[in-house]
Design an enzyme around this catalytic site. Sequence first.
Site: not given
Length: 139
Positions: A20, A28
Amino acid sequence: MNKHALLNADMNYLAATLGHTDEVTICDAGLPIPAQVKRIDLALTHGVPSFIATVKVWLATSQIEGIVLAQEFADVSPECHQALLAEIEAEQQATGRTFSVEYISHEAFKQRTGHSRAVIRTGECTPYANVIFKTGVVF
């Protein structure tokens, strides 16, 4: 062999070991990746795999609770930005959960990737097509 869409061994291991609030970046082809962060390099050539295709598979694999984006993304690459938000909205609808969306400067984004458990590099060549996913819990 896995039945689900994600076949990449490194990404499967990453998803299985996240806790968590852990963060994972999908980026990119041009985003600098800090040396101390695990790099999962999927890039084959310009545009392959695409940023959105990679995001779709990651969303189908890992529970998220929020995303972090560069402020510049919406202005410089509005089509890709909207496509990402559409995927996030679809995931919210599918899970019945609401995810936080945080915008920070691109410089701050690059610094923040240093806290990611891994950076997944795509072949995307759209400027600012980067997202940090904050890991949620399935219960």
